[in-house]
Design a protein around this motif. Structure first.
Motif, PDB file in Angstrom:
ATOM      1  N   SER A 515       0.299  -1.290   0.051  1.00  0.00           N
ATOM      2  CA  SER A 515      -0.371   0.209  -0.203  1.00  0.00           C
ATOM      3  C   SER A 515       0.709   1.110  -0.019  1.00  0.00           C
ATOM      4  CB  SER A 515      -0.561   0.099   1.551  1.00  0.00           C
ATOM      5  OG  SER A 515      -1.357  -1.369   1.515  1.00  0.00           O
ATOM      6  N   CYS A 519       0.559   3.678  -3.266  1.00  0.00           N
ATOM      7  CA  CYS A 519       0.209   5.210  -2.603  1.00  0.00           C
ATOM      8  C   CYS A 519       1.232   6.583  -3.202  1.00  0.00           C
ATOM      9  CB  CYS A 519      -0.016   5.195  -0.765  1.00  0.00           C
ATOM     10  SG  CYS A 519      -1.546   4.995  -0.706  1.00  0.00           S
ATOM     11  N   ALA A 529      -1.449   5.200   4.328  1.00  0.00           N
ATOM     12  CA  ALA A 529      -1.253   3.777   4.119  1.00  0.00           C
ATOM     13  C   ALA A 529      -0.810   2.924   5.051  1.00  0.00           C
ATOM     14  CB  ALA A 529      -1.003   3.790   2.800  1.00  0.00           C
ATOM     15  N   GLU A 633      -5.833   5.917  -0.255  1.00  0.00           N
ATOM     16  CA  GLU A 633      -5.693   5.261   0.452  1.00  0.00           C
ATOM     17  C   GLU A 633      -6.545   4.123   1.068  1.00  0.00           C
ATOM     18  OE1 GLU A 633      -3.607   9.466   0.621  1.00  0.00           O
ATOM     19  OE2 GLU A 633      -5.369   8.766   1.296  1.00  0.00           O
TER      20      GLU A 633
END
Length: 712
Positions: A515, A519, A529, A633
């Motif tokens: 993540s 991001c 995130a 997010e």
């Protein structure tokens, strides 16, 4: 009907925005206006010539003293030889000086009579001649006191009033006779001699004659100018070389207790301190400046609101930080003079340090510019129409240094490191002013000013560290500092996941890595995130063994319960996690991710398993109730959560399989409408897809089995 509903919804949105943005900006603008009002508004005075000033009066503006400039120009022209045109202005000016001397003596005598002081024995107190002369000189123009000896004043004071009046008339008549004939350079001595001889042979009192003879040297000047092309050109050249006589803003015109001579009175009138109408215009200008500043702040807040990054906490932060910084400037400005320059010690960078951590860097830069402009107004020495450019430049560079040096925030020491960088920039800026100045600074003064710069940086760091927890806790704002604290393995909830659901913990770490990378690739908040991913499955700790990553060497409990029961347990975990996070007062952003990371997706495995035995099974009974991801997010974590679980289930993860799984999951989310409520664009989704694939290939690189030549 739908049109009416849309109009009502639009009106409500506009009304809400008006309340959330316009009202706070108006309050902030009004506060700015009230604090800077006295920096542009000047007091007017009701005074008369030849009276004593009740207070020190300074010029509020920079303006040319045309009358004085004209006088200096005339003096320059007078020095040009061969001038024969008689100037009535010269004769009137010199005669005016003579009249001023006699009038001042008359006024002095009347003041002495009015005072009528007595000592303790009742005996009248008599002023000495020297004291009388000193008081007389206070009533006279500088031109007179600089060119006339005190002995002349002493003799004139001793002469009786009637004789003095007669002497004045006789003396002026002799002067007018000479000026009418014209006084040139070559005959000025003759003119002076003529006046002196006429006075000596007059019937005046002897003491008065001596005084007027001495005064003749001052009273008689050239007033006849030769008129020719050459002389005219010389005169024009001499006049053009005269610098305009300027009354500078902040220049003291008269000090407290000093006599307001005609010359001083004219200066006071010239700069507008006798005219109340002039005060309106600086206030109008200040109002226009405040409107511009408020408009910029409103625009930036609207931009944040458009991106759904503006909440009550951030609005309150902008207001409180602005109130604090501008109030701090105002308080320090009350003790600032041209001698001490205390604006160098203002911890102005506190505001942008807080804004960058609590909101974003763009707003910090904008506010840095606005605070610098307001600082230039506040530290203008209360001189309307002027700005303290040094203060503006210093405040801008100090704040910009704070923004630049505050990077890689991993703990509160990052603020201290930023303070060190600010100290260097502050000192360099101060030295810049020292070197550019015409004034000579002592070495001790340079060290003091540099100390102010270091102190400003130190105080900015201290205030930021001290105020940051208040904004984080009191206003519920999630900063990078807070996120880093929450990412520590020592956090109770992370320990809970590690000990009660170790498989989920490992899964969360992998999702966090994916993540954060995704991001960062699209410009979203990677740190948020990562931390949110750590906590997104905290709800699984209530029933850890019902989730496959925690089923190590145990029988799957879903084998002994119905698919409907299994779905109910699985579906509960985002909301159990949200409740647990709320109980521990975790930030709203993290709670939202925990609740939204499955959106309204379908539990396909249990749904189709239920379908095998129950053809009437409803799809909605096997869907998460939502809500769908609302932020970039949350959407990215939702994708990475599914991708990590799917890839982890592969026995032999190849590049082709990874690409296929990621594509299927992303396309499935899009087709199912799970990304409809988040601000991701199609281009960003493609970047996320590519980034996740590259990251997973790097993670599973050692396990990928490439095909042989025969297979190719």
């Amino acid at each position: 009907m739908n049109t009416i509903k849309n109009m009502v919804a639009f009106i409500l949105r506009v009304r809400t925005k008006w309340i959330r943005i316009i009202v706070p900006v108006l309050a902030l603008s009004l506060y700015f206006f009230l604090l800077t009002f006295n920096n542009v508004y000047t007091e007017t005075y009701d005074i008369e010539p030849l009276t004593n000033a009740r207070e020190t009066i300074s010029s509020p503006i920079t303006i040319e003293n045309e009358q004085e400039t004209e006088r200096k120009t005339r003096e320059a022209v007078q020095n040009v030889e061969d001038r024969f045109d008689i100037s009535p202005d010269v004769s009137e000016e010199q005669i005016g000086y003579i009249e001023e001397i006699f009038n001042a003596i008359d006024k002095l005598e009347s003041e002495i009579k009015e005072e009528d002081q007595e000592d303790t024995n009742g005996t009248p107190v008599q002023l000495t001649n020297r004291e009388k002369v000193q008081r007389l000189k206070q009533l006279l123009s500088n031109t007179i006191t600089e060119n006339v000896e005190d002995s002349v004043f002493l003799r004139l004071i001793d002469v009786p009033e009637a004789d003095r009046e007669q002497g004045k008339e006789v003396f002026i008549s002799y002067l007018q006779d000479e000026y009418q004939m014209g006084v040139r350079t070559e005959n000025i001595n003759t003119a002076i001699t003529n006046v002196k001889e006429n006075i000596k042979y007059s019937t005046l009192e002897q003491n008065l004659i001596e005084a007027l003879v001495e005064l003749t040297d001052f009273a008689v000047v050239e007033n006849s100018f030769y008129d020719s092309e050459k002389t005219a050109e010389a005169r024009r050249q001499a006049a053009s070389n005269v610098e305009p006589v300027m009354i500078n803003a902040g220049e003291v015109i008269v000090r407290e207790g000093e006599t307001i001579t005609h010359e001083i009175y004219e200066k006071i009138n010239l700069v507008g301190l006798l005219n109340e109408d002039r005060n309106v215009f600086p206030v109008i200008g200040l109002g226009m400046l405040i409107v511009l500043i408020g408009s910029v702040i409103a625009y930036e807040m609207n931009k944040l609101d458009f991106k759904k990054h503006l909440d009550k906490g951030k609005i309150a932060s902008i207001l409180l930080i602005s109130f604090f910084i501008i109030s701090l400037m105002k308080v320090i400005s009350l003790y600032t003079t041209q001698a001490n320059q205390l604006f160098f010690i203002v911890p102005v960078a506190t505001g942008v340090l807080l804004v960058k951590q609590l909101i974003n860097e763009r707003l910090a830069i904008v506010l840095a510019i606005l605070y610098a402009i307001l600082g230039g107004v506040i530290f203008n020495g209360e001189i309307p129409g002027t700005l303290n450019i040094e203060a503006m430049i210093y405040f801008f560079f100090s704040q910009f240094a704070a923004i630049v040096f505050l990077m890689n925030v991993k703990d509160r020491l990052a603020i201290v490191r930023a303070g060190i960088g600010m100290s260097v920039v502050n000192v360099i800026t101060i030295l810049l002013f020292v070197f550019l100045s015409f004034e000579k600074y002592a070495l001790g003064d340079v060290f003091v000013l540099s100390g102010f710069g270091v102190g400003s940086a130190f105080l900015s760091a201290v205030f930021t560290i001290g105020l940051l927890p208040f904004f984080e806790t009191g206003l519920g704002i999630l900063s990078d500092m807070k996120l880093l604290q929450l990412s520590s393995p020592n956090q109770p909830l992370l320990k809970k996941i590690l000990t009660e659901a170790p498989g989920t913990y490992h899964h969360s770490v992998m999702v966090a890595n994916l993540s954060e990378t995704a991001c960062d690739a699209i410009g979203a908040n990677g740190l948020l995130a990562r931390v949110a991913a750590y906590y997104h499955d905290i709800g699984k700790t209530l029933r850890p063994h019902y989730f496959i990553e925690n089923q190590l060497s145990i029988k799957n409990p879903h084998d002994v319960i119905s698919p409907e029961q299994s779905a109910e347990i699985i579906i509960r975990h985002p909301y159990d996690g949200a409740d647990l996070l709320k109980k521990h007062r975790m930030p709203k952003e993290i709670i939202d991710v925990a609740m939204q990371h499955h959106g309204t997706t379908l539990l396909k495995y249990f749904y189709y398993k239920e379908k095998e035995t129950n053809s009437n099974a409803r799809e909605e009974d096997f869907r998460y109730p939502g809500p769908k991801p609302q932020s970039k997010e949350a959407a990215i974590i939702a994708i990475c959560d599914s991708v990590e679980a799917a890839v982890r289930s592969l026995k032999e993860p190849t590049e082709e399989k990874i690409d296929e799984i990621v594509s299927n999951i992303v396309n499935s989310r899009l087709m199912d409408g799970q990304l409809d409520e988040c601000p991701l664009t199609i281009k960003e989704v493609k970047i996320i897809h590519q980034t996740i694939c590259e990251t997973l290939k790097g993670i599973f690189h050692s396990r990928i089995q490439y095909p042989s030549k025969e297979e190719k």
